[in-house]
Design a protein around this motif. Sequence first.
Motif, PDB file in Angstrom:
ATOM      1  N   ALA A 295      63.242  29.142 -22.967  1.00  0.00           N
ATOM      2  CA  ALA A 295      61.964  28.425 -22.869  1.00  0.00           C
ATOM      3  C   ALA A 295      61.703  27.995 -21.427  1.00  0.00           C
ATOM      4  O   ALA A 295      60.579  28.074 -20.943  1.00  0.00           O
ATOM      5  CB  ALA A 295      61.970  27.208 -23.787  1.00  0.00           C
ATOM      6  N   ALA A 296      62.730  27.570 -20.720  1.00  0.00           N
ATOM      7  CA  ALA A 296      62.588  27.172 -19.315  1.00  0.00           C
ATOM      8  C   ALA A 296      62.198  28.366 -18.460  1.00  0.00           C
ATOM      9  O   ALA A 296      61.364  28.241 -17.555  1.00  0.00           O
ATOM     10  CB  ALA A 296      63.863  26.541 -18.813  1.00  0.00           C
ATOM     11  N   LEU A 297      62.775  29.523 -18.742  1.00  0.00           N
ATOM     12  CA  LEU A 297      62.409  30.726 -17.999  1.00  0.00           C
ATOM     13  C   LEU A 297      60.957  31.133 -18.263  1.00  0.00           C
ATOM     14  O   LEU A 297      60.258  31.575 -17.364  1.00  0.00           O
ATOM     15  CB  LEU A 297      63.345  31.876 -18.371  1.00  0.00           C
ATOM     16  CG  LEU A 297      64.738  31.815 -17.786  1.00  0.00           C
ATOM     17  CD1 LEU A 297      65.596  32.943 -18.359  1.00  0.00           C
ATOM     18  CD2 LEU A 297      64.708  31.901 -16.272  1.00  0.00           C
ATOM     19  N   ALA A 298      60.526  30.978 -19.505  1.00  0.00           N
ATOM     20  CA  ALA A 298      59.150  31.342 -19.864  1.00  0.00           C
ATOM     21  C   ALA A 298      58.150  30.432 -19.172  1.00  0.00           C
ATOM     22  O   ALA A 298      57.043  30.873 -18.845  1.00  0.00           O
ATOM     23  CB  ALA A 298      58.985  31.280 -21.373  1.00  0.00           C
ATOM     24  N   MET A 299      58.506  29.174 -18.952  1.00  0.00           N
ATOM     25  CA  MET A 299      57.591  28.222 -18.328  1.00  0.00           C
ATOM     26  C   MET A 299      57.574  28.367 -16.800  1.00  0.00           C
ATOM     27  O   MET A 299      56.637  27.917 -16.151  1.00  0.00           O
ATOM     28  CB  MET A 299      57.969  26.794 -18.708  1.00  0.00           C
ATOM     29  CG  MET A 299      57.826  26.524 -20.183  1.00  0.00           C
ATOM     30  SD  MET A 299      58.221  24.837 -20.548  1.00  0.00           S
ATOM     31  CE  MET A 299      56.561  24.171 -20.520  1.00  0.00           C
ATOM     32  N   ALA A 300      58.591  28.992 -16.242  1.00  0.00           N
ATOM     33  CA  ALA A 300      58.674  29.114 -14.767  1.00  0.00           C
ATOM     34  C   ALA A 300      57.758  30.168 -14.217  1.00  0.00           C
ATOM     35  O   ALA A 300      57.188  30.968 -14.764  1.00  0.00           O
ATOM     36  CB  ALA A 300      60.112  29.445 -14.364  1.00  0.00           C
TER      37      ALA A 300
END
Length: 80
Positions: free
Chosen positions: A75-80
């Motif tokens: 999820a953190a990668l998708a938001m970056a």
Amino acid sequence: METKLLEATARTGHAVVVVERADIEAFLSLRAQKLIDGVLHILPTGARYATIHGLTPDGRALLAMRRCLRQRALAALAMA
């Protein structure tokens, strides 16, 4: 290897039998850490195999935490 064995055990609803040397070593390590329940069998020929009966409560908790951390990282990668 140990995580793969934990996940495979969690996916099945029944006992898992392992015969490969690396899988048996992973089984012994996980059992020593009290993450899985199972039995090591040694045949008269010296051949070994392990029967994994399932995850312990600690094993289920560890697997759930790993899955949660993996999802958070994705999820953190998708938001970056």
